[in-house]
Design a protein around this motif. Structure first.
Motif, PDB file in Angstrom:
ATOM      1  N   LEU A  14       9.345  -8.626  -5.086  1.00 46.79           N
ATOM      2  CA  LEU A  14       8.084  -8.070  -4.601  1.00 46.79           C
ATOM      3  C   LEU A  14       8.390  -6.652  -4.143  1.00 46.79           C
ATOM      4  CD1 LEU A  14       5.099  -8.370  -3.720  1.00 46.79           C
ATOM      5  CD2 LEU A  14       5.951  -9.261  -1.549  1.00 46.79           C
ATOM      6  N   VAL A  15       7.828  -5.661  -4.812  1.00 45.62           N
ATOM      7  CA  VAL A  15       8.136  -4.261  -4.536  1.00 45.62           C
ATOM      8  C   VAL A  15       7.303  -3.723  -3.385  1.00 45.62           C
ATOM      9  CG1 VAL A  15       8.118  -1.926  -5.537  1.00 45.62           C
ATOM     10  CG2 VAL A  15       8.811  -3.895  -6.926  1.00 45.62           C
ATOM     11  N   ARG A  16       6.033  -4.123  -3.357  1.00 44.77           N
ATOM     12  CA  ARG A  16       5.143  -3.597  -2.329  1.00 44.77           C
ATOM     13  C   ARG A  16       4.046  -4.610  -2.043  1.00 44.77           C
ATOM     14  NH1 ARG A  16       3.027   2.454  -1.852  1.00 44.77           N
ATOM     15  NH2 ARG A  16       1.602   2.126  -0.146  1.00 44.77           N
ATOM     16  N   SER A  17       3.676  -4.733  -0.774  1.00 44.18           N
ATOM     17  CA  SER A  17       2.581  -5.613  -0.393  1.00 44.18           C
ATOM     18  C   SER A  17       1.946  -5.058   0.868  1.00 44.18           C
ATOM     19  CB  SER A  17       3.095  -7.030  -0.136  1.00 44.18           C
ATOM     20  OG  SER A  17       2.033  -7.872   0.273  1.00 44.18           O
ATOM     21  N   GLY A  18       0.641  -4.809   0.806  1.00 47.51           N
ATOM     22  CA  GLY A  18      -0.031  -4.313   1.995  1.00 47.51           C
ATOM     23  C   GLY A  18      -1.321  -3.605   1.657  1.00 47.51           C
ATOM     24  N   PRO A  19      -1.983  -3.078   2.686  1.00 43.79           N
ATOM     25  CA  PRO A  19      -3.270  -2.426   2.484  1.00 43.79           C
ATOM     26  C   PRO A  19      -3.120  -1.000   1.954  1.00 43.79           C
ATOM     27  CG  PRO A  19      -2.709  -2.421   4.801  1.00 43.79           C
ATOM     28  CD  PRO A  19      -1.624  -3.190   4.092  1.00 43.79           C
ATOM     29  N   VAL A  20      -3.992  -0.636   1.034  1.00 47.59           N
ATOM     30  CA  VAL A  20      -4.082   0.728   0.501  1.00 47.59           C
ATOM     31  C   VAL A  20      -5.559   1.079   0.371  1.00 47.59           C
ATOM     32  CG1 VAL A  20      -1.882   0.614  -0.737  1.00 47.59           C
ATOM     33  CG2 VAL A  20      -4.001  -0.018  -1.916  1.00 47.59           C
ATOM     34  N   HIS A  21      -5.847   2.354   0.130  1.00 52.22           N
ATOM     35  CA  HIS A  21      -7.233   2.772  -0.077  1.00 52.22           C
ATOM     36  C   HIS A  21      -7.668   2.486  -1.514  1.00 52.22           C
ATOM     37  CE1 HIS A  21     -10.941   5.005   0.032  1.00 52.22           C
ATOM     38  NE2 HIS A  21     -10.520   5.766  -0.960  1.00 52.22           N
ATOM     39  N   GLY A  30      -7.599   2.031 -21.049  1.00 54.18           N
ATOM     40  CA  GLY A  30      -7.845   3.252 -20.279  1.00 54.18           C
ATOM     41  C   GLY A  30      -7.545   3.039 -18.808  1.00 54.18           C
ATOM     42  N   ASP A  31      -7.367   4.130 -18.088  1.00 54.21           N
ATOM     43  CA  ASP A  31      -7.088   4.050 -16.652  1.00 54.21           C
ATOM     44  C   ASP A  31      -8.302   3.518 -15.907  1.00 54.21           C
ATOM     45  OD1 ASP A  31      -4.758   5.269 -17.411  1.00 54.21           O
ATOM     46  OD2 ASP A  31      -5.054   7.084 -16.225  1.00 54.21           O
ATOM     47  N   PHE A  32      -8.057   2.737 -14.868  1.00 51.91           N
ATOM     48  CA  PHE A  32      -9.144   2.271 -14.016  1.00 51.91           C
ATOM     49  C   PHE A  32      -8.703   2.270 -12.565  1.00 51.91           C
ATOM     50  CE2 PHE A  32      -6.901  -1.526 -15.416  1.00 51.91           C
ATOM     51  CZ  PHE A  32      -6.801  -2.317 -14.285  1.00 51.91           C
ATOM     52  N   GLY A  33      -9.648   2.616 -11.694  1.00 59.88           N
ATOM     53  CA  GLY A  33      -9.386   2.651 -10.266  1.00 59.88           C
ATOM     54  C   GLY A  33      -9.894   1.385  -9.609  1.00 59.88           C
ATOM     55  N   VAL A  34      -9.143   0.903  -8.619  1.00 58.86           N
ATOM     56  CA  VAL A  34      -9.526  -0.307  -7.898  1.00 58.86           C
ATOM     57  C   VAL A  34      -9.629   0.018  -6.410  1.00 58.86           C
ATOM     58  CG1 VAL A  34      -8.932  -2.695  -7.357  1.00 58.86           C
ATOM     59  CG2 VAL A  34      -8.339  -1.757  -9.605  1.00 58.86           C
ATOM     60  N   LEU A  35     -10.800  -0.241  -5.853  1.00 54.05           N
ATOM     61  CA  LEU A  35     -11.060  -0.121  -4.420  1.00 54.05           C
ATOM     62  C   LEU A  35     -11.361  -1.514  -3.878  1.00 54.05           C
ATOM     63  CD1 LEU A  35     -13.501   2.872  -4.727  1.00 54.05           C
ATOM     64  CD2 LEU A  35     -11.369   2.970  -3.439  1.00 54.05           C
ATOM     65  N   ALA A  36     -11.394  -1.661  -2.566  1.00 49.83           N
ATOM     66  CA  ALA A  36     -11.790  -2.941  -1.963  1.00 49.83           C
ATOM     67  C   ALA A  36     -13.172  -3.313  -2.489  1.00 49.83           C
ATOM     68  CB  ALA A  36     -11.816  -2.820  -0.444  1.00 49.83           C
ATOM     69  N   GLY A  37     -13.382  -4.592  -2.786  1.00 46.00           N
ATOM     70  CA  GLY A  37     -14.676  -5.057  -3.262  1.00 46.00           C
ATOM     71  C   GLY A  37     -14.869  -4.947  -4.764  1.00 46.00           C
ATOM     72  N   HIS A  38     -13.829  -4.532  -5.500  1.00 47.17           N
ATOM     73  CA  HIS A  38     -13.924  -4.411  -6.957  1.00 47.17           C
ATOM     74  C   HIS A  38     -14.223  -5.774  -7.572  1.00 47.17           C
ATOM     75  CE1 HIS A  38     -12.756  -3.576 -11.119  1.00 47.17           C
ATOM     76  NE2 HIS A  38     -12.693  -2.288 -10.818  1.00 47.17           N
ATOM     77  N   ALA A  39     -14.979  -5.797  -8.643  1.00 50.85           N
ATOM     78  CA  ALA A  39     -15.291  -7.046  -9.343  1.00 50.85           C
ATOM     79  C   ALA A  39     -14.003  -7.674  -9.895  1.00 50.85           C
ATOM     80  CB  ALA A  39     -16.256  -6.777 -10.489  1.00 50.85           C
ATOM     81  N   LEU A  77      -5.681  -6.646  -5.382  1.00 47.94           N
ATOM     82  CA  LEU A  77      -5.087  -6.285  -6.667  1.00 47.94           C
ATOM     83  C   LEU A  77      -3.629  -6.702  -6.692  1.00 47.94           C
ATOM     84  CD1 LEU A  77      -4.896  -4.707  -9.392  1.00 47.94           C
ATOM     85  CD2 LEU A  77      -4.458  -2.652  -8.017  1.00 47.94           C
ATOM     86  N   THR A  78      -3.254  -7.418  -7.749  1.00 43.52           N
ATOM     87  CA  THR A  78      -1.854  -7.770  -7.977  1.00 43.52           C
ATOM     88  C   THR A  78      -1.445  -7.220  -9.331  1.00 43.52           C
ATOM     89  OG1 THR A  78      -2.068  -9.812  -6.702  1.00 43.52           O
ATOM     90  CG2 THR A  78      -0.185  -9.659  -8.188  1.00 43.52           C
ATOM     91  N   ILE A  79      -0.333  -6.486  -9.350  1.00 45.47           N
ATOM     92  CA  ILE A  79       0.229  -5.981 -10.598  1.00 45.47           C
ATOM     93  C   ILE A  79       1.566  -6.668 -10.822  1.00 45.47           C
ATOM     94  CG2 ILE A  79       1.217  -3.983 -11.771  1.00 45.47           C
ATOM     95  CD1 ILE A  79      -0.915  -2.275 -10.466  1.00 45.47           C
ATOM     96  N   LEU A  80       1.686  -7.315 -11.976  1.00 46.04           N
ATOM     97  CA  LEU A  80       2.939  -7.922 -12.405  1.00 46.04           C
ATOM     98  C   LEU A  80       3.507  -7.005 -13.474  1.00 46.04           C
ATOM     99  CD1 LEU A  80       1.608 -11.571 -12.764  1.00 46.04           C
ATOM    100  CD2 LEU A  80       2.793 -10.580 -10.808  1.00 46.04           C
TER     101      LEU A  80
END
Length: 90
Positions: A14-21, A30-39, A77-80
């Motif tokens: 596990l490289v990183r775990s915690g709150p981000v903006h 394509g690139d996509f941005g994820v914020l809190a509340g994303h579908a 968001l979880t990235i594997l």
């Protein structure tokens, strides 16, 4: 706005775990941005850079990723990632 819970996982650890903006992910389509509340969604990741914004307006931390999967759920968001390496700025 609430923070997004973000986890970045490599095959080794596990490289990183915690709150981000916000996190910008290099998705296959394509690139996509994820914020809190994303579908909720899932995407494969192409080789590129993940940009992690600790707060609104902050300079992003960039991590190079060589493929993997991203899952957005009600938990965040979880990235594997298949392979990761920090991006160094010169």
């Amino acid at each position: 706005m609430a923070d997004l819970h973000f986890e970045l996982v490599s095959p080794e650890r596990l490289v990183r775990s915690g709150p981000v903006h916000m996190v910008v992910v290099p998705g296959t389509d394509g690139d996509f941005g994820v914020l809190a509340g994303h579908a909720p969604m899932m995407s494969t990741i192409r080789p590129g850079e993940i940009a992690i914004y600790a707060s609104a307006g902050a300079a992003p931390e960039r991590i190079h990723v060589e493929g993997g999967f991203a899952e957005v759920s009600e938990k965040g968001l979880t990235i594997l990632a298949e392979k990761l390496e920090p991006v160094t700025t010169h």
